[in-house]
Design a protein around this motif. Structure first.
Motif, short mmCIF file in Angstrom:
data_model
loop_
_atom_site.label_atom_id
_atom_site.label_comp_id
_atom_site.label_asym_id
_atom_site.label_seq_id
_atom_site.Cartn_x
_atom_site.Cartn_y
_atom_site.Cartn_z
N SER A 1 0.82 -1.23 0.00
CA SER A 1 0.00 0.00 0.00
C SER A 1 0.84 1.27 0.00
O SER A 1 0.44 2.30 -0.55
CB SER A 1 -0.94 0.00 1.20
N ALA A 2 2.03 1.21 0.62
CA ALA A 2 2.89 2.41 0.66
C ALA A 2 3.29 2.85 -0.74
O ALA A 2 3.51 4.06 -0.98
CB ALA A 2 4.13 2.13 1.50
N TRP A 3 3.37 1.90 -1.67
CA TRP A 3 3.72 2.27 -3.03
C TRP A 3 2.65 3.14 -3.68
O TRP A 3 2.96 3.94 -4.57
CB TRP A 3 3.95 1.01 -3.87
N GLY A 4 1.42 3.00 -3.25
CA GLY A 4 0.37 3.88 -3.76
C GLY A 4 0.66 5.32 -3.42
O GLY A 4 0.48 6.22 -4.25
N ARG A 5 1.12 5.55 -2.20
CA ARG A 5 1.46 6.91 -1.79
C ARG A 5 2.64 7.43 -2.60
O ARG A 5 2.64 8.59 -3.05
CB ARG A 5 1.80 6.92 -0.30
N TYR A 6 3.65 6.57 -2.81
CA TYR A 6 4.81 7.00 -3.56
C TYR A 6 4.45 7.33 -5.01
O TYR A 6 4.98 8.30 -5.58
CB TYR A 6 5.89 5.90 -3.54
N ILE A 7 3.56 6.54 -5.59
CA ILE A 7 3.16 6.78 -6.97
C ILE A 7 2.46 8.12 -7.11
O ILE A 7 2.76 8.92 -8.02
CB ILE A 7 2.27 5.64 -7.48
N VAL A 8 1.50 8.41 -6.21
CA VAL A 8 0.78 9.68 -6.28
C VAL A 8 1.74 10.84 -6.04
O VAL A 8 1.67 11.87 -6.73
CB VAL A 8 -0.38 9.69 -5.27
N SER A 9 2.64 10.69 -5.08
CA SER A 9 3.62 11.76 -4.83
C SER A 9 4.48 12.00 -6.06
O SER A 9 4.74 13.16 -6.44
CB SER A 9 4.50 11.39 -3.64
N PHE A 10 4.92 10.92 -6.70
CA PHE A 10 5.74 11.06 -7.91
C PHE A 10 4.96 11.76 -9.02
O PHE A 10 5.49 12.65 -9.70
CB PHE A 10 6.19 9.67 -8.38
N LEU A 11 3.69 11.38 -9.21
CA LEU A 11 2.88 12.02 -10.25
C LEU A 11 2.64 13.48 -9.95
O LEU A 11 2.64 14.32 -10.87
CB LEU A 11 1.55 11.27 -10.39
N LEU A 12 2.44 13.82 -8.68
CA LEU A 12 2.29 15.22 -8.31
C LEU A 12 3.55 16.01 -8.62
O LEU A 12 3.49 17.15 -9.11
CB LEU A 12 1.95 15.34 -6.82
N ILE A 13 4.71 15.41 -8.33
CA ILE A 13 5.97 16.09 -8.61
C ILE A 13 6.14 16.32 -10.11
O ILE A 13 6.46 17.42 -10.55
CB ILE A 13 7.16 15.26 -8.05
N VAL A 14 5.89 15.27 -10.90
CA VAL A 14 6.03 15.38 -12.35
C VAL A 14 5.06 16.41 -12.91
O VAL A 14 5.43 17.25 -13.75
CB VAL A 14 5.80 14.01 -13.02
N THR A 15 3.82 16.37 -12.43
CA THR A 15 2.81 17.30 -12.93
C THR A 15 3.18 18.74 -12.61
O THR A 15 3.16 19.62 -13.48
CB THR A 15 1.44 16.97 -12.34
N GLN A 16 3.52 19.01 -11.35
CA GLN A 16 3.80 20.38 -10.94
C GLN A 16 5.08 20.91 -11.59
O GLN A 16 5.12 22.07 -12.01
CB GLN A 16 3.92 20.46 -9.43
N LEU A 17 6.11 20.09 -11.67
CA LEU A 17 7.33 20.54 -12.35
C LEU A 17 7.06 20.72 -13.85
O LEU A 17 7.67 21.58 -14.50
CB LEU A 17 8.46 19.54 -12.13
N GLY A 18 6.15 19.91 -14.41
CA GLY A 18 5.76 20.11 -15.80
C GLY A 18 5.05 21.44 -16.00
O GLY A 18 5.29 22.15 -16.98
#
Length: 485
Positions: A140-157
């Motif tokens: 389940s912790a990987w779900g948090r990491y995935i969303v965090s990663f997508l947020l980082i990619v989106t915002q830096l994009g």
């Protein structure tokens, strides 16, 4: 999305910037990487000091108006005069529905876990912890990491797109200064020798943005938010005033090629930036039970603005529609000032969008260094992230393709793919109906298809640029001449 971090304290012009302190961030980051908790404040009398209906409406409105908004006329061109508006409406309805799904899942989890608030990442993790599948519960912790990663990619994009937007508009303002007049006539084709490449303007803006993101004072950031709002809304009013004027192009294609439609999908989903900010906004509302109403009202107005700008802009400029509609505005001082005002708004918005990846990455990094190095590492990471967004813009100086790529890769996942899967994971064990499951699966598959094919088409278009080093969103040609339509 990050604009949710700047919430008004009351009806006046004073704002409250809610985030955990650096110390609390450090202590929590060792276990989760980014633990941001938000709960409603109380005044001295013990009453909840939250945001009112209209304040939430304004926050939802301005959080969905950025560089992607000004690229919607080109998006409609890529889809067709009929298919574009209809598809915008459909994507808007699906996105708002997914926002509602995210709200329901978070509300259900807060009651089940007896917590006051869970953010997007926590909702993903806790949902997987309670789902029937043993493997998903274990990971389940990987779900948090995935969303965090997508947020980082989106915002830096977003931040990378801001670099291109500011550089393109600043380049046009500077290089057309000698031709600018007080008479506002429709823009005609103008060939001119370039003075400086657009990437030079990106590098010129870079040190100022580095200084901007080093500012961490909540009161100063609230001023940035206010300035961004004023300049953005003022510019949009003038742009709409120009678009409703005649003449307009006729005989425009109602349906475009399916290849360009894939670019439309990325741009459209990029524009809906607000899915990640509905949870913190609801937690700060004085009457949370009213939040669904204000969400539907504000997003209906946002979708209406999207369709109007995209349709009117394409009808106004036709095949000459630029990646940002500001580049199509007449070469007179009024509309040059509009470009400058919007660019100023985007400049200050950069700091607000930058806050999300900074709050995820920096606490994780500084938790692994000694206290003596905390300040140095903090400033170094901030500087490095800004340089990363700048160099990304320098390498791919095509605003329309970057917007489509970011929208297809990460925005589609956050807005369309993950929320329906969250609903299945959260409510499957509670006699979830087959119709709801089928609906969620269809939405996720649609988002996944848009993600895969939209990403492919954006990358393909990038590889088809024979002289990418000389390309920019104002259509610079390889022989050194600029063509402004």
């Amino acid at each position: 999305m990050v604009k949710a971090s700047l919430l008004r304290k009351d009806g006046n012009c004073e704002w409250n910037f809610f985030s955990v302190s650096k110390n609390s961030s450090q202590s929590s980051s060792s276990s989760s990487g980014s633990q941001r908790t938000v709960s409603p404040r109380k005044d001295p009398q013990g009453e909840v000091d939250g945001l009112l209906f209209m304040q939430i409406f304004i926050h939802l409105l301005k959080s969905n108006i950025g560089t992607g908004f000004l690229g919607l006329p080109l998006a409609v061109k890529n889809a067709g005069l009929l298919v574009g508006p209809v598809s915008l409406l459909a994507i808007g309805v699906l996105t708002v529905h997914c926002m509602d799904i995210l709200l329901n899942c978070a509300s259900h989890l807060t009651q089940r876990l007896q917590r006051s608030f869970v953010n997007y990442e926590e909702t993903m993790m806790y949902s997987l912890e309670t789902c029937p599948n043993p493997w998903l519960r274990t990971h389940s912790a990987w779900g948090r990491y995935i969303v965090s990663f997508l947020l980082i990619v989106t915002q830096l994009g977003f931040c990378s797109a801001y670099f291109m937007f500011m550089a393109d508009n600043l380049q046009q303002i500077v290089e057309e200064a000698h031709f600018t007049s007080n008479i506002c006539q429709p823009r005609e084709s103008l060939v001119m020798i370039p003075v400086l490449d657009a990437r030079f303007y990106m590098l010129t803006i870079l040190p100022f943005l580095i200084l901007l993101v080093l500012v961490q004072n909540p009161q100063v950031l609230s001023v940035f938010s206010t300035l961004a709002t004023i300049t953005t809304l003022g510019s949009l009013a003038v742009i709409f005033e120009y678009l409703i004027q005649i003449p307009r192009h006729s005989s425009l294609p109602l349906v475009a090629s399916w290849k360009t439609f894939l670019l439309f999908f990325g741009t459209a989903i990029f524009t809906f930036e607000g899915v990640g900010m509905v949870l913190p906004l609801k937690s700060q509302m004085k009457s949370p039970q009213q939040f669904p109403a204000v969400l539907y009202l504000s997003m209906s107005f946002v979708i209406f603005l999207y369709i109007c700008l995209g349709t009117l802009g394409y009808m106004k400029f036709g095949s000459d529609t630029q990646p940002s509609i500001t580049l199509n505005l007449p070469n007179c001082w009024l509309y040059q000032s509009v470009k400058l005002m919007y660019s100023v708004g985007i400049f200050f918005t950069y700091a607000l969008q930058f806050h999300v990846p900074a709050e995820i990455i920096i606490p994780y990094v500084i938790s692994r260094v000694s206290e003596n190095w905390v300040l140095f590492v903090d400033l170094t990471v901030r500087t490095a992230l800004v340089c990363l967004t700048c160099f990304s813009a320098v390498l791919i100086p095509r605003l329309d393709l970057v917007i489509s790529l970011v929208g297809s890769v990460s925005s589609s996942a956050l807005a369309l793919i993950i929320p329906p899967l969250l609903e299945i994971a959260t409510f499957y064990s509670e006699n979830m109906s087959c119709v709801t499951i089928a609906k969620d699966v269809m939405i996720s598959i649609l988002g996944l298809l848009g993600c895969v094919f939209g990403t492919y088409q954006a990358l393909y278009e990038m590889t088809q640029q024979p002289h990418l080093a000389m390309a920019n969103s104002t259509r610079a040609t390889h022989n050194g001449l600029f063509l402004f339509a």
